[in-house]
Design an enzyme around this catalytic site. Structure first.
Site, short mmCIF file in Angstrom:
data_model
loop_
_atom_site.label_atom_id
_atom_site.label_comp_id
_atom_site.label_asym_id
_atom_site.label_seq_id
_atom_site.Cartn_x
_atom_site.Cartn_y
_atom_site.Cartn_z
N THR A 16 0.82 -1.22 0.00
CA THR A 16 0.00 0.00 0.00
C THR A 16 0.84 1.26 0.00
OG1 THR A 16 -1.88 -1.06 1.10
CG2 THR A 16 -1.69 1.31 1.36
N THR A 94 1.12 -4.19 4.44
CA THR A 94 0.90 -4.51 5.85
C THR A 94 0.23 -5.87 6.07
OG1 THR A 94 -1.22 -3.34 5.86
CG2 THR A 94 0.74 -2.09 6.50
N ASP A 95 -0.35 -6.48 5.02
CA ASP A 95 -1.02 -7.77 5.20
C ASP A 95 -0.12 -8.81 5.85
OD1 ASP A 95 -3.46 -7.04 4.21
OD2 ASP A 95 -3.15 -7.84 2.21
#
Length: 331
Positions: A16, A94-95
């Site tokens: 992201t 960030t996953d």
């Protein structure tokens, strides 16, 4: 470079933080380079930090692989060997930050800190958090106080140890927390302020010598064991349990049969607090399961337990070594 006092290597993997709008589709995709990311961060040039930038990958966090992390870890080790780099920053989606940070920490054997960061709001949104997180990550990586801390996660001006950090919200900029431990420090007024001692280290583990597959089986209410049986013959190791290390009685025999053939680790699906070893004694309790050959995960959550087991099996560790390594995480 005049005025330079510290040197930080920056590796961008995508995610992201590196996303922008694709003009052809109108949706956001990872497209920004490491140089693009740093160009959006105001004030870094006033800190006397020399940045050595590496555009490593441009993929969503969910698409990162063990091969990516092995290659990244090798590259980082190479740049740190001469001692002229004071710290490393990794930007990614960030996953998977809580998993990639833990994997890298298991392999990281240098004193220089490795700081993983990302963003919850992409650069096309109002108030993107990527520049602030990258700024804080660079400040942390350059700070001598964090030498020997291993791999850390820095977002929202908080510094988390790889062992404890969890993503706790799907969209909030304050998504990352360390349940049961809290952040080890924070960034304030452009410097690191430690709140607790540096995390205890458990590595580095030896490099992988073979590919392995470790399953993560989430036990749930009314589980009749049918899906558990489907794992038989499909993996080299398995992580299972809920609560403090309990399973439904219907699963006990299946887990015992699996544990004869492969390592089976008890890790609570809760992800906060230890798996017990000797309190409950009913069929399917932690004491019963350990007596049948299952291995308690200590304080590790299910995702970290899976990664540690995978790393140990990939280096062909004996069962005794696996039990010993997991026992270390019980303290």
């Amino acid at each position: 470079m005049a005025g330079v006092t510290r040197t930080v290597a920056v590796y961008s993997l995508g995610g992201t933080i590196a996303m922008t709008t694709d003009p052809a589709t109108g949706v956001v995709v990872p497209a920004l380079s490491a140089h693009d990311l740093l160009a959006a961060v105001p004030g870094l040039d006033g800190h006397g930090i020399d940045l050595r930038v590496h555009d490593f990958r441009r993929v969503p966090g969910a698409s990162l692989t063990f091969d990516d992390l092995t290659e990244l870890g090798t590259e980082i080790d190479k740049v740190l060997v001469d001692g002229d780099i004071d710290g490393v920053v990794i930007t990614q989606g960030t996953d998977t930050i809580e998993e990639t940070a833990f994997v890298l920490d298991l392999r990281h054997g240098r004193k220089q800190p490795v700081v993983v960061t990302g963003a919850m709001r992409n650069p096309t949104m109002a108030g993107p958090d990527g520049p602030a997180n990258l700024y804080a990550a660079v400040v942390a990586a350059a700070d001598p106080q964090l030498r020997g801390a291993g791999v850390l996660v820095v977002l929202n001006d908080e510094i988390h140890a790889a062992r404890h950090v969890r993503k706790s919200h799907t969209t909030s900029p304050a998504a990352f927390a360390s349940p049961g431990a809290g952040p080890i420090g924070r960034i304030a007024e452009d410097r690191v302020r430690l709140a607790s001692p540096l995390p205890k280290r458990f590595g580095p583990l030896a490099p992988a010598v073979r590919d392995t597959r470790v399953g993560l089986y989430t036990v749930s209410l009314g589980d009749d064991g049918t899906l558990l049986e489907a794992w038989s013959g499909q993996c080299d190791g398995l992580v299972a349990a809920f609560g403090v290390g309990h399973v439904p009685q219907r699963l006990v025999e299946s887990l015992e049969r699996l544990a004869v053939r492969i390592p089976v680790v008890l890790a609570s699906r809760i992800g906060n607090g230890p798996v017990l070893t000797g309190t409950y004694g009913f069929p399917g309790s932690e004491k019963d399961l350990i007596s049948r050959g299952l291995i308690p995960a200590g304080d590790l959550g299910p995702y970290q337990a899976r990664l540690l087991l995978q790393a140990l099996l990939a280096q062909e560790a004996a069962r005794e070594t696996i039990v010993e390594k997991f026992a270390a995480f019980a303290h």
